[in-house]
Design a protein around this motif. Structure first.
Motif, PDB file in Angstrom:
ATOM      1  N   TRP A 293      17.847  -9.740   9.267  1.00 48.79           N
ATOM      2  CA  TRP A 293      16.680  -9.623  11.180  1.00 48.79           C
ATOM      3  C   TRP A 293      18.024  -9.480  12.582  1.00 48.79           C
ATOM      4  O   TRP A 293      18.990 -10.130  12.535  1.00 48.79           O
ATOM      5  N   THR A 294      17.375  -8.705  13.496  1.00 47.77           N
ATOM      6  CA  THR A 294      17.991  -8.519  14.481  1.00 47.77           C
ATOM      7  C   THR A 294      17.210  -8.766  15.506  1.00 47.77           C
ATOM      8  O   THR A 294      15.784  -8.329  15.506  1.00 47.77           O
ATOM      9  N   ASP A 295      17.210  -9.016  16.440  1.00 47.27           N
ATOM     10  CA  ASP A 295      16.961 -10.010  17.910  1.00 47.27           C
ATOM     11  C   ASP A 295      15.635  -8.698  18.237  1.00 47.27           C
ATOM     12  O   ASP A 295      16.476  -7.081  18.723  1.00 47.27           O
ATOM     13  N   TYR A 296      15.257  -8.280  18.310  1.00 44.12           N
ATOM     14  CA  TYR A 296      14.602  -6.893  19.109  1.00 44.12           C
ATOM     15  C   TYR A 296      13.454  -6.931  20.310  1.00 44.12           C
ATOM     16  O   TYR A 296      14.196  -6.079  20.911  1.00 44.12           O
ATOM     17  N   HIS A 297      13.099  -8.378  20.979  1.00 41.82           N
ATOM     18  CA  HIS A 297      12.775  -8.554  22.495  1.00 41.82           C
ATOM     19  C   HIS A 297      12.996  -9.722  22.500  1.00 41.82           C
ATOM     20  O   HIS A 297      11.922 -10.742  21.991  1.00 41.82           O
ATOM     21  N   THR A 298      13.198  -9.927  23.966  1.00 36.33           N
ATOM     22  CA  THR A 298      13.283 -11.509  24.371  1.00 36.33           C
ATOM     23  C   THR A 298      12.139 -11.845  25.088  1.00 36.33           C
ATOM     24  O   THR A 298      12.460 -10.335  26.149  1.00 36.33           O
ATOM     25  N   CYS A 299      11.650 -12.551  25.921  1.00 39.81           N
ATOM     26  CA  CYS A 299      10.607 -12.787  26.707  1.00 39.81           C
ATOM     27  C   CYS A 299      10.204 -14.086  26.646  1.00 39.81           C
ATOM     28  O   CYS A 299      10.819 -14.644  25.993  1.00 39.81           O
ATOM     29  N   PHE A 300       9.081 -14.903  27.886  1.00 38.42           N
ATOM     30  CA  PHE A 300       8.923 -15.766  27.795  1.00 38.42           C
ATOM     31  C   PHE A 300       7.280 -16.159  28.023  1.00 38.42           C
ATOM     32  O   PHE A 300       6.475 -14.587  27.361  1.00 38.42           O
ATOM     33  N   ALA A 301       6.449 -17.059  26.818  1.00 38.72           N
ATOM     34  CA  ALA A 301       5.852 -17.551  26.143  1.00 38.72           C
ATOM     35  C   ALA A 301       5.252 -18.777  26.625  1.00 38.72           C
ATOM     36  O   ALA A 301       6.192 -19.469  27.453  1.00 38.72           O
ATOM     37  N   THR A 302       3.878 -18.885  26.787  1.00 37.55           N
ATOM     38  CA  THR A 302       3.153 -20.180  26.916  1.00 37.55           C
ATOM     39  C   THR A 302       3.420 -20.273  25.409  1.00 37.55           C
ATOM     40  O   THR A 302       2.619 -20.344  24.173  1.00 37.55           O
ATOM     41  N   ILE A 303       3.118 -22.024  25.305  1.00 32.43           N
ATOM     42  CA  ILE A 303       2.858 -22.686  24.261  1.00 32.43           C
ATOM     43  C   ILE A 303       1.486 -23.141  23.337  1.00 32.43           C
ATOM     44  O   ILE A 303       1.711 -24.482  24.918  1.00 32.43           O
ATOM     45  N   SER A 304       1.214 -23.407  22.743  1.00 31.79           N
ATOM     46  CA  SER A 304      -0.373 -24.096  22.665  1.00 31.79           C
ATOM     47  C   SER A 304      -0.630 -24.280  21.234  1.00 31.79           C
ATOM     48  O   SER A 304       0.164 -23.915  20.046  1.00 31.79           O
ATOM     49  N   GLY A 305      -0.981 -25.563  20.826  1.00 29.01           N
ATOM     50  CA  GLY A 305      -1.474 -25.848  19.191  1.00 29.01           C
ATOM     51  C   GLY A 305      -0.297 -26.245  18.521  1.00 29.01           C
ATOM     52  O   GLY A 305      -0.318 -26.547  17.039  1.00 29.01           O
ATOM     53  N   GLU A 306       0.393 -27.142  19.231  1.00 29.31           N
ATOM     54  CA  GLU A 306       2.074 -27.846  18.338  1.00 29.31           C
ATOM     55  C   GLU A 306       1.238 -28.965  17.268  1.00 29.31           C
ATOM     56  O   GLU A 306       0.516 -29.311  17.615  1.00 29.31           O
ATOM     57  N   GLY A 307       1.371 -28.718  16.475  1.00 30.61           N
ATOM     58  CA  GLY A 307       1.380 -29.072  15.239  1.00 30.61           C
ATOM     59  C   GLY A 307       1.526 -29.201  14.355  1.00 30.61           C
ATOM     60  O   GLY A 307       2.372 -28.149  13.612  1.00 30.61           O
ATOM     61  N   GLY A 308       1.096 -30.055  13.195  1.00 30.64           N
ATOM     62  CA  GLY A 308       1.760 -30.259  12.031  1.00 30.64           C
ATOM     63  C   GLY A 308       1.864 -31.185  11.144  1.00 30.64           C
ATOM     64  O   GLY A 308       1.701 -32.203  11.435  1.00 30.64           O
ATOM     65  N   SER A 309       1.973 -31.286   9.863  1.00 35.30           N
ATOM     66  CA  SER A 309       2.431 -32.267   9.527  1.00 35.30           C
ATOM     67  C   SER A 309       2.952 -32.012   7.861  1.00 35.30           C
ATOM     68  O   SER A 309       4.057 -31.349   7.571  1.00 35.30           O
ATOM     69  N   LYS A 310       3.779 -33.442   7.832  1.00 36.29           N
ATOM     70  CA  LYS A 310       4.746 -33.364   6.247  1.00 36.29           C
ATOM     71  C   LYS A 310       4.278 -33.999   5.478  1.00 36.29           C
ATOM     72  O   LYS A 310       3.239 -35.287   5.511  1.00 36.29           O
ATOM     73  N   LYS A 311       4.593 -33.621   4.154  1.00 39.84           N
ATOM     74  CA  LYS A 311       3.683 -33.683   3.090  1.00 39.84           C
ATOM     75  C   LYS A 311       4.478 -33.850   2.066  1.00 39.84           C
ATOM     76  O   LYS A 311       6.012 -33.400   2.023  1.00 39.84           O
ATOM     77  N   SER A 312       4.425 -34.694   0.635  1.00 42.01           N
ATOM     78  CA  SER A 312       5.570 -34.679  -0.457  1.00 42.01           C
ATOM     79  C   SER A 312       5.635 -33.741  -1.080  1.00 42.01           C
ATOM     80  O   SER A 312       4.306 -33.675  -2.236  1.00 42.01           O
ATOM     81  N   VAL A 313       5.976 -32.607  -1.768  1.00 42.23           N
ATOM     82  CA  VAL A 313       5.855 -31.973  -2.939  1.00 42.23           C
ATOM     83  C   VAL A 313       6.840 -31.625  -3.544  1.00 42.23           C
ATOM     84  O   VAL A 313       8.420 -31.781  -4.078  1.00 42.23           O
ATOM     85  N   ALA A 314       6.349 -31.911  -4.900  1.00 42.40           N
ATOM     86  CA  ALA A 314       7.949 -32.426  -5.734  1.00 42.40           C
ATOM     87  C   ALA A 314       9.334 -33.183  -5.418  1.00 42.40           C
ATOM     88  O   ALA A 314      10.241 -32.678  -6.086  1.00 42.40           O
ATOM     89  N   GLY A 315       8.801 -34.480  -5.115  1.00 40.57           N
ATOM     90  CA  GLY A 315       9.656 -34.843  -4.246  1.00 40.57           C
ATOM     91  C   GLY A 315      10.055 -34.647  -3.240  1.00 40.57           C
ATOM     92  O   GLY A 315      11.304 -35.337  -3.248  1.00 40.57           O
ATOM     93  N   LEU A 316      10.100 -33.213  -2.090  1.00 38.13           N
ATOM     94  CA  LEU A 316      10.579 -33.301  -1.187  1.00 38.13           C
ATOM     95  C   LEU A 316       9.554 -33.231  -0.116  1.00 38.13           C
ATOM     96  O   LEU A 316       7.981 -33.424   0.272  1.00 38.13           O
ATOM     97  N   ILE A 317      10.511 -33.650   0.879  1.00 37.64           N
ATOM     98  CA  ILE A 317       9.249 -33.232   2.719  1.00 37.64           C
ATOM     99  C   ILE A 317       9.591 -32.014   3.226  1.00 37.64           C
ATOM    100  O   ILE A 317      10.340 -31.759   3.161  1.00 37.64           O
TER     101      ILE A 317
END
Length: 110
Positions: free
Chosen positions: A29-53
């Protein structure tokens, strides 16, 4: 689009195949392009799968359109933001008006 909201720096990385001295092929993996952005839709969940979070975070980055980002492919690029890696799930060209791109991403599991 409100330009004042584009205030966080992200780096878009590209996956390339590199050949070492003895002929082995390796993905890098190499750096291709650096720019400024707006962040939206931050969300997520944590779930337990096979003993791992497992953290299933999803986030969207909106960046200004440029020729370097016009041909983004979800299989060859990813986003680096504040030390965390995000796989690009989809690229929305926002009605192909060439003003902005919306990158829908999910956090890379390590």
């Amino acid at each position: 689009m409100n330009i004042a909201l584009i205030n966080v720096k992200i780096t878009i990385q590209k996956n390339e195949t590199v050949v070492d001295d003895i002929g082995n092929h390796k993905n890098n993996w190499t750096d291709y392009h650096t720019c400024f952005a707006t962040i939206s839709g931050e969300g997520g969940s944590k779930k337990s799968v096979a003993g791992l979070i497992v953290d299933d975070s999803d986030i969207s980055f909106t960046v200004r359109y440029c020729k370097a980002l016009a041909d983004l492919d979800i299989t060859k690029y990813r986003v680096l933001f504040e030390g965390y890696l995000y796989n690009i799930v989809s690229v929305d060209h926002m009605n192909y008006k060439k003003k902005c791109l919306k990158l829908k991403c999910e956090k890379v599991r390590r």
